[in-house]
Write a protein that holds these residues in place. Structure first.
Motif, PDB file in Angstrom:
ATOM      1  N   MET A   1      -0.324   6.379   2.156  1.00  0.00           N
ATOM      2  CA  MET A   1       0.757   5.402   2.264  1.00  0.00           C
ATOM      3  C   MET A   1       1.253   5.301   3.706  1.00  0.00           C
ATOM      4  SD  MET A   1       2.948   6.271  -1.146  1.00  0.00           S
ATOM      5  CE  MET A   1       4.482   5.880  -0.274  1.00  0.00           C
TER       6      MET A   1
ATOM      7  N   VAL B   1       3.712   4.435 -16.347  1.00  0.00           N
ATOM      8  CA  VAL B   1       4.263   5.649 -15.725  1.00  0.00           C
ATOM      9  C   VAL B   1       4.175   6.814 -16.702  1.00  0.00           C
ATOM     10  CG1 VAL B   1       6.377   6.745 -14.862  1.00  0.00           C
ATOM     11  CG2 VAL B   1       5.801   4.424 -14.138  1.00  0.00           C
TER      12      VAL B   1
ATOM     13  N   GLU C   1       4.836  -1.552 -17.167  1.00  0.00           N
ATOM     14  CA  GLU C   1       4.971  -0.541 -16.124  1.00  0.00           C
ATOM     15  C   GLU C   1       5.503   0.786 -16.641  1.00  0.00           C
ATOM     16  OE1 GLU C   1       6.578  -3.352 -12.746  1.00  0.00           O
ATOM     17  OE2 GLU C   1       6.750  -1.241 -12.171  1.00  0.00           O
ATOM     18  N   ALA C   2       6.538   0.721 -17.490  1.00  0.00           N
ATOM     19  CA  ALA C   2       7.142   1.960 -17.982  1.00  0.00           C
ATOM     20  C   ALA C   2       6.113   2.761 -18.784  1.00  0.00           C
ATOM     21  CB  ALA C   2       8.364   1.639 -18.841  1.00  0.00           C
TER      22      ALA C   2
ATOM     23  N   HIS D   1      -1.214   5.664 -11.909  1.00  0.00           N
ATOM     24  CA  HIS D   1      -0.057   5.597 -11.011  1.00  0.00           C
ATOM     25  C   HIS D   1      -0.396   4.868  -9.709  1.00  0.00           C
ATOM     26  CE1 HIS D   1       2.543   9.004 -12.999  1.00  0.00           C
ATOM     27  NE2 HIS D   1       2.293   8.008 -13.801  1.00  0.00           N
TER      28      HIS D   1
ATOM     29  N   LEU E   1      -0.055   1.053  -9.949  1.00  0.00           N
ATOM     30  CA  LEU E   1       1.268   0.473 -10.213  1.00  0.00           C
ATOM     31  C   LEU E   1       1.683  -0.527  -9.130  1.00  0.00           C
ATOM     32  CD1 LEU E   1       3.237   3.672 -11.346  1.00  0.00           C
ATOM     33  CD2 LEU E   1       2.771   1.664 -12.766  1.00  0.00           C
TER      34      LEU E   1
ATOM     35  N   CYS F   1       4.307  -0.746  -7.403  1.00  0.00           N
ATOM     36  CA  CYS F   1       4.945  -0.144  -6.223  1.00  0.00           C
ATOM     37  C   CYS F   1       3.951   0.657  -5.381  1.00  0.00           C
ATOM     38  CB  CYS F   1       6.114   0.746  -6.637  1.00  0.00           C
ATOM     39  SG  CYS F   1       5.633   2.240  -7.524  1.00  0.00           S
ATOM     40  N   MET F   2       2.751   0.895  -5.909  1.00  0.00           N
ATOM     41  CA  MET F   2       1.723   1.593  -5.137  1.00  0.00           C
ATOM     42  C   MET F   2       0.700   0.539  -4.669  1.00  0.00           C
ATOM     43  SD  MET F   2       2.558   5.048  -5.457  1.00  0.00           S
ATOM     44  CE  MET F   2       1.140   6.121  -5.569  1.00  0.00           C
TER      45      MET F   2
END
Lengths: 304, 304
Positions: free
Chosen positions: B171, B120, B116-117, B92, B95, B97-98
């Protein structure tokens, strides 16, 4: 007397409203917002977990537990764990790389309200939170056998042999032509496993031995499939405002569903047959199972 | 006799190679590939879990358990659970988005190799898998108290009050100017909680009562911070090929780290001091703690 029945809210409306309130206040208590940089994470968890959803899994669990004389607060705690798993799966399902949904329960999805990274983390944290609750020494009346059985049931229902496995099959459905047995298997994993776990965990709390759970398992299996057929029908025919989310997605994705394979008439008949069959599993139960019976009818009659 | 010491591989190299092999074969056994559309999910889980990583958490857990006469196979099973949590968090984290990383352990990250899916879902399924293992009736020698305590420890270490909370702080670090106490807290949650859980879970398996775990907790806390400072130094000064992943990311992201706050000299001195302090917590232990002592030295000397 239909006039009286209309004036007084039916048993299920009362129970659905009550469980929704109970789950909201339990999450509110269990998820205090920390005064440090973790704040957005817990805010996102609360945003997803509080104030939305039908709370079907909590009601299935609590109703089954209460049938077996389990204290409501004990059952509610465990119901929050299974609902946390359901909520985390919705957050991750809604991500752009998965279903890319903007609305859920009538409000923006977590990654739209916050951002994608926070949505991934909030899902992960709710996932861990479910097991924090279940493994807490207070859970299940202090009996470690009960705790361990609850945890095993929930972990199996949510992993590769349950919900996550069903979601993978669902992704594969877009590029494959699944037949009815494969769609049935997909749905038994994707939604059936967790609905079944709700009933099973209620029975575990009620200390029903595994051999005594056969009728409850039959009930849960049939309700789970009826629920999914009703979901397919809602996706095709429902109202987006009432549903609080985007619809007409199955056909757009070119996926085989119960509806595409059976057609609307046979699908509706099949759902109704499954509900009757689910209720027949409870023939040996008395009035204490009335909520489960009403819930079975509700899953095919709901508009969201 | 330094010549002899050089000729024979040191105790830690042997143990690191042994645990890597043991964890790989355990995951191989525990994650059979199903012959149905869930196949890509389990393939992605295996791709991430098998054949990579230093296996520090499993070694910490198994070494602590073996110090307390726990059977190696019993400890390895539990070690797979904590490693599954670590692996899911890396999937994760990587990814888009991270951290948006392309390489991990010298090979493409899961979302680059699959999509990606699937990444996850594979992370979610490994997360559930950890709790499946721990709640299995066979785990912990059949004692439900041990199972429940293991699960509680791992869930707390990985959720909003542990790893996931630390990742959220991490983050936030990109847009804030964290001071040293805040960076310390961040790292205690992000990496320290799970490293601490590894030692704690080894002690739980060894039936060490909570009051008897103080020195082990002190050891784990200091090793965890030393590990993180060493990670900061590796990020700034290390070799990308040896590390098997992208480096120089902290400075690019503008995050305060131990290194940015202390400078390289003080950071290195602090890490070495923490290692000595960690080892001093084991003063009451004999040769049975030699692997833990060697492991503490390794965390600041490693090149990956």
């Amino acid at each position: 007397m239909p006039s009286e029945a209309q004036a007084a809210p039916d048993i299920l409306s009362v129970e659905l409203a009550r469980i929704a309130q109970d789950i909201d206040s339990s999450f509110d208590l269990l998820l205090p917002v920390p005064d440090d940089p973790r704040r957005p994470l817990v805010e996102a968890m609360r945003y997803a977990a509080i104030g939305g959803g039908k709370r079907l899994r909590p009601l299935l669990l609590v109703a089954t537990a209460e049938m077996h004389a389990v204290d409501r607060d004990t059952a509610l705690r465990v119901a929050c764990a299974i609902e946390a798993i359901h909520v985390y799966s919705l957050i991750h399902d809604d991500l752009p790389c998965m279903d890319d949904d903007d609305m859920r329960h009538g409000k923006p999805t977590v990654h739209r309200k916050f951002d994608e990274a926070t949505a991934v983390l909030a899902g992960d944290a709710l996932h861990a939170f479910a097991f924090e609750i279940l493994s807490d020494p207070m859970t299940g009346g202090g009996d470690p056998f009960v705790r361990a059985e609850l945890i095993y049931t929930l972990a199996m229902a949510s992993g590769a042999n349950g919900m996550a496995g069903g979601q993978m099959m669902d992704m594969m459905a877009e590029s494959s032509r699944f037949d009815l047995p494969t769609v049935t298997r997909l749905q038994q994993l994707k939604t059936g496993a967790l609905l079944g776990a709700a009933v099973e965990m209620g029975a575990i709390l009620g200390r029903v031995v595994p051999e005594g759970r056969t009728h409850l398992r039959g009930f849960a299996r049939d309700v789970g499939l009826a629920f999914q057929i009703a979901d397919d029908l809602l996706d095709a025919e429902g109202d987006e405002v009432a549903a609080g989310k985007a619809l007409r997605k199955d056909e757009a994705a070119g996926k085989e569903t119960f509806l595409s394979l059976l057609g609307p008439q046979r699908a509706r008949a099949q759902a109704e047959m499954l509900v009757e069959q689910a209720i027949s599993h409870l023939a040996s139960c008395g009035a204490e199972a009335d909520i489960l019976r009403a819930l079975a009818r509700y899953v095919v009659e709901r508009d969201r």
